[in-house]
Design a protein around this motif. Structure first.
Motif, PDB file in Angstrom:
ATOM      1  N   SER A   1      12.408  13.276 -11.764  1.00  0.00           N
ATOM      2  CA  SER A   1      11.018  13.659 -12.032  1.00  0.00           C
ATOM      3  C   SER A   1      10.200  13.483 -10.752  1.00  0.00           C
ATOM      4  N   PRO A   2       8.920  13.876 -10.789  1.00  0.00           N
ATOM      5  CA  PRO A   2       8.076  13.647  -9.604  1.00  0.00           C
ATOM      6  C   PRO A   2       8.022  12.185  -9.164  1.00  0.00           C
ATOM      7  N   ALA A   3       8.254  11.269 -10.097  1.00  0.00           N
ATOM      8  CA  ALA A   3       8.266   9.851  -9.705  1.00  0.00           C
ATOM      9  C   ALA A   3       9.382   9.574  -8.704  1.00  0.00           C
ATOM     10  N   ASP A   4      10.489  10.305  -8.823  1.00  0.00           N
ATOM     11  CA  ASP A   4      11.578  10.142  -7.851  1.00  0.00           C
ATOM     12  C   ASP A   4      11.150  10.653  -6.480  1.00  0.00           C
ATOM     13  N   LEU A   5      10.413  11.776  -6.478  1.00  0.00           N
ATOM     14  CA  LEU A   5       9.927  12.281  -5.194  1.00  0.00           C
ATOM     15  C   LEU A   5       8.978  11.273  -4.542  1.00  0.00           C
ATOM     16  N   LEU A   6       8.106  10.685  -5.349  1.00  0.00           N
ATOM     17  CA  LEU A   6       7.190   9.687  -4.791  1.00  0.00           C
ATOM     18  C   LEU A   6       7.969   8.516  -4.197  1.00  0.00           C
ATOM     19  N   LYS A   7       8.992   8.054  -4.917  1.00  0.00           N
ATOM     20  CA  LYS A   7       9.812   6.937  -4.415  1.00  0.00           C
ATOM     21  C   LYS A   7      10.526   7.342  -3.128  1.00  0.00           C
ATOM     22  N   PHE A   8      11.061   8.553  -3.101  1.00  0.00           N
ATOM     23  CA  PHE A   8      11.701   9.038  -1.879  1.00  0.00           C
ATOM     24  C   PHE A   8      10.719   8.983  -0.704  1.00  0.00           C
ATOM     25  N   ALA A   9       9.516   9.535  -0.939  1.00  0.00           N
ATOM     26  CA  ALA A   9       8.527   9.621   0.143  1.00  0.00           C
ATOM     27  C   ALA A   9       8.118   8.232   0.624  1.00  0.00           C
ATOM     28  N   GLU A  10       7.992   7.316  -0.328  1.00  0.00           N
ATOM     29  CA  GLU A  10       7.558   5.958   0.030  1.00  0.00           C
ATOM     30  C   GLU A  10       8.610   5.230   0.848  1.00  0.00           C
ATOM     31  N   THR A  11       9.882   5.545   0.618  1.00  0.00           N
ATOM     32  CA  THR A  11      10.951   4.764   1.241  1.00  0.00           C
ATOM     33  C   THR A  11      11.638   5.492   2.397  1.00  0.00           C
ATOM     34  N   SER A  12      11.258   6.718   2.669  1.00  0.00           N
ATOM     35  CA  SER A  12      11.899   7.487   3.742  1.00  0.00           C
ATOM     36  C   SER A  12      11.147   7.327   5.053  1.00  0.00           C
ATOM     37  N   ASP A  13      11.881   7.585   6.144  1.00  0.00           N
ATOM     38  CA  ASP A  13      11.208   7.625   7.447  1.00  0.00           C
ATOM     39  C   ASP A  13      10.362   8.875   7.576  1.00  0.00           C
TER      40      ASP A  13
ATOM     41  N   MET B   1       0.846  -1.202   0.000  1.00  0.00           N
ATOM     42  CA  MET B   1       0.000   0.000   0.000  1.00  0.00           C
ATOM     43  C   MET B   1       0.883   1.254   0.000  1.00  0.00           C
ATOM     44  N   PRO B   2       0.659   2.160  -0.958  1.00  0.00           N
ATOM     45  CA  PRO B   2       1.440   3.402  -0.923  1.00  0.00           C
ATOM     46  C   PRO B   2       1.064   4.251   0.296  1.00  0.00           C
ATOM     47  N   LYS B   3       2.027   5.051   0.730  1.00  0.00           N
ATOM     48  CA  LYS B   3       1.727   5.982   1.816  1.00  0.00           C
ATOM     49  C   LYS B   3       0.702   7.008   1.333  1.00  0.00           C
ATOM     50  N   ARG B   4      -0.161   7.415   2.241  1.00  0.00           N
ATOM     51  CA  ARG B   4      -1.159   8.432   1.900  1.00  0.00           C
ATOM     52  C   ARG B   4      -0.579   9.818   2.186  1.00  0.00           C
ATOM     53  N   ILE B   5      -0.624  10.661   1.183  1.00  0.00           N
ATOM     54  CA  ILE B   5      -0.037  12.007   1.291  1.00  0.00           C
ATOM     55  C   ILE B   5      -1.128  13.050   1.084  1.00  0.00           C
ATOM     56  N   LEU B   6      -1.215  13.987   2.016  1.00  0.00           N
ATOM     57  CA  LEU B   6      -2.129  15.128   1.865  1.00  0.00           C
ATOM     58  C   LEU B   6      -1.311  16.360   1.521  1.00  0.00           C
ATOM     59  N   GLN B   7      -1.596  16.934   0.362  1.00  0.00           N
ATOM     60  CA  GLN B   7      -0.912  18.148  -0.087  1.00  0.00           C
ATOM     61  C   GLN B   7      -1.744  19.363   0.334  1.00  0.00           C
ATOM     62  N   VAL B   8      -1.204  20.157   1.233  1.00  0.00           N
ATOM     63  CA  VAL B   8      -1.907  21.355   1.685  1.00  0.00           C
ATOM     64  C   VAL B   8      -1.371  22.549   0.889  1.00  0.00           C
ATOM     65  N   VAL B   9      -2.237  23.133   0.075  1.00  0.00           N
ATOM     66  CA  VAL B   9      -1.821  24.281  -0.735  1.00  0.00           C
ATOM     67  C   VAL B   9      -2.305  25.546  -0.054  1.00  0.00           C
ATOM     68  N   ASP B  10      -1.367  26.387   0.311  1.00  0.00           N
ATOM     69  CA  ASP B  10      -1.648  27.601   1.061  1.00  0.00           C
ATOM     70  C   ASP B  10      -1.296  28.831   0.223  1.00  0.00           C
TER      71      ASP B  10
ATOM     72  N   MET C   1       2.578  12.740  -9.540  1.00  0.00           N
ATOM     73  CA  MET C   1       2.849  11.681  -8.557  1.00  0.00           C
ATOM     74  C   MET C   1       1.711  10.657  -8.527  1.00  0.00           C
ATOM     75  N   LYS C   2       0.507  11.125  -8.746  1.00  0.00           N
ATOM     76  CA  LYS C   2      -0.619  10.193  -8.858  1.00  0.00           C
ATOM     77  C   LYS C   2      -0.400   9.265 -10.051  1.00  0.00           C
ATOM     78  N   GLY C   3       0.061   9.841 -11.147  1.00  0.00           N
ATOM     79  CA  GLY C   3       0.342   9.049 -12.337  1.00  0.00           C
ATOM     80  C   GLY C   3       1.442   8.029 -12.117  1.00  0.00           C
ATOM     81  N   ALA C   4       2.326   8.318 -11.152  1.00  0.00           N
ATOM     82  CA  ALA C   4       3.418   7.389 -10.841  1.00  0.00           C
ATOM     83  C   ALA C   4       3.000   6.362  -9.792  1.00  0.00           C
ATOM     84  N   GLY C   5       1.723   6.379  -9.410  1.00  0.00           N
ATOM     85  CA  GLY C   5       1.231   5.367  -8.466  1.00  0.00           C
ATOM     86  C   GLY C   5       0.992   5.852  -7.064  1.00  0.00           C
ATOM     87  N   GLY C   6       1.103   7.151  -6.837  1.00  0.00           N
ATOM     88  CA  GLY C   6       0.933   7.684  -5.491  1.00  0.00           C
ATOM     89  C   GLY C   6      -0.520   7.787  -5.045  1.00  0.00           C
TER      90      GLY C   6
END
Lengths: 128, 137
Positions: free
Chosen positions: B117-129, A1-10, A31-36
């Motif tokens: 690319s943003p895919a790298d950021l997603l991978k970072f976020a998924e694998t980081s503490d 399961m991917p981590k759930r991320i909330l993007q807060v735009v201020d 990032m959604k397109g990459a599976g997030g």
């Protein structure tokens, strides 16, 4: 399961004319397109992104006309279409004289009091 | 290192504009000195933090030549942090947002960062503490 991320735009309309979009909404789609698994919360002046009828066209410098303006409300609608939940802070709408009927369909209104419950299920909350 | 962590930092500001750049690099430096693994995603103007063509200058108002002035150059700070990582055993993965680089003509950067690319950021976020976003305001 991917981590759930909330993007807060201020910060609103941050270089949107140059970028042709809001860079946080853009990276959220990418990032959604990459599976997030991402959601978006619009707060402060960024609640205006959900207002229908925005028109940023007409920018020109000398003979150079910018033909593709940013379309923030359309971008918000695309997020919703792609399965990204979008929330707007109702108190911030009210402070700006905006009503539900001023907004496009899709975003869900939440009050400031409800934000802790909204944040709770997310693994990460990124405040932009 | 028993409690080694993996930390991701998202930077958005260009250098020489506000104190957030320095603060972000201080946080990254501290994490690296402590041996934690660090990912950096340089987004938008932050791709200029590691830009290779930054050049120190003299400062007539200060009455100092270029050597005396020791002008702070963020690309040198990035290089120093990367070098510190080698000493501390910290694995540093610094990604420059490729489209952000292209639209700014900021393709030349110090040795170490890579295009991504943003895919790298997603991978970072998924694998980081944990991940810290330090955005432009």
């Amino acid at each position: 399961m991917p981590k759930r991320i909330l993007q807060v735009v201020d910060s609103a309309y941050r270089a949107t004319l140059e970028e042709q979009d809001d860079t946080v909404l853009w990276i959220t789609q990418a990032m959604k397109g990459a599976g997030g698994d991402l959601s978006v919360l619009l707060r402060g002046s960024a609640v205006n992104y959900a207002v229908r009828g925005q028109d940023a066209s007409g920018l020109a410098f000398g003979g150079k006309r910018q033909t593709q303006p940013p379309r923030l409300a359309e971008d918000v609608a695309k997020l919703v279409e792609k399965g990204i939940e979008v929330f707007v802070v109702s108190d911030d709408l009210a402070e700006r004289g905006l009503e539900r009927g001023d907004l496009i369909a899709g975003p869900k209104a939440v009050s400031r009091e409800e934000l802790p419950q909204l944040f709770a299920p997310y693994d990460m909350v990124w405040h932009w | 290192m028993a409690d080694k962590k993996s930390l991701t930092f998202v930077l958005m500001d260009p250098p020489f504009e506000n104190p957030r750049t320095t603060t972000a690099l201080r946080l990254i430096d501290l994490a690296v000195r402590r041996g934690h693994d660090v990912n950096v995603f340089a987004y938008e103007g932050a791709v200029y933090v590691a830009f290779a063509k930054q050049t120190p200058h003299a400062n007539a108002v200060h009455g100092r030549d270029v050597e005396q002035e020791d002008h702070p150059i963020p690309k040198d700070w990035v290089a120093a942090i990367l070098a510190e990582g080698v000493k501390s055993g910290s694995k540093i993965d610094w990604v420059q947002c490729g489209l952000c680089v292209d639209e700014r003509g900021a393709g030349e950067c110090v040795e170490g960062p890579r295009r991504g690319s943003p895919a790298d950021l997603l991978k970072f976020a998924e694998t980081s503490d944990n991940t810290l976003v330090i955005p432009t305001k």
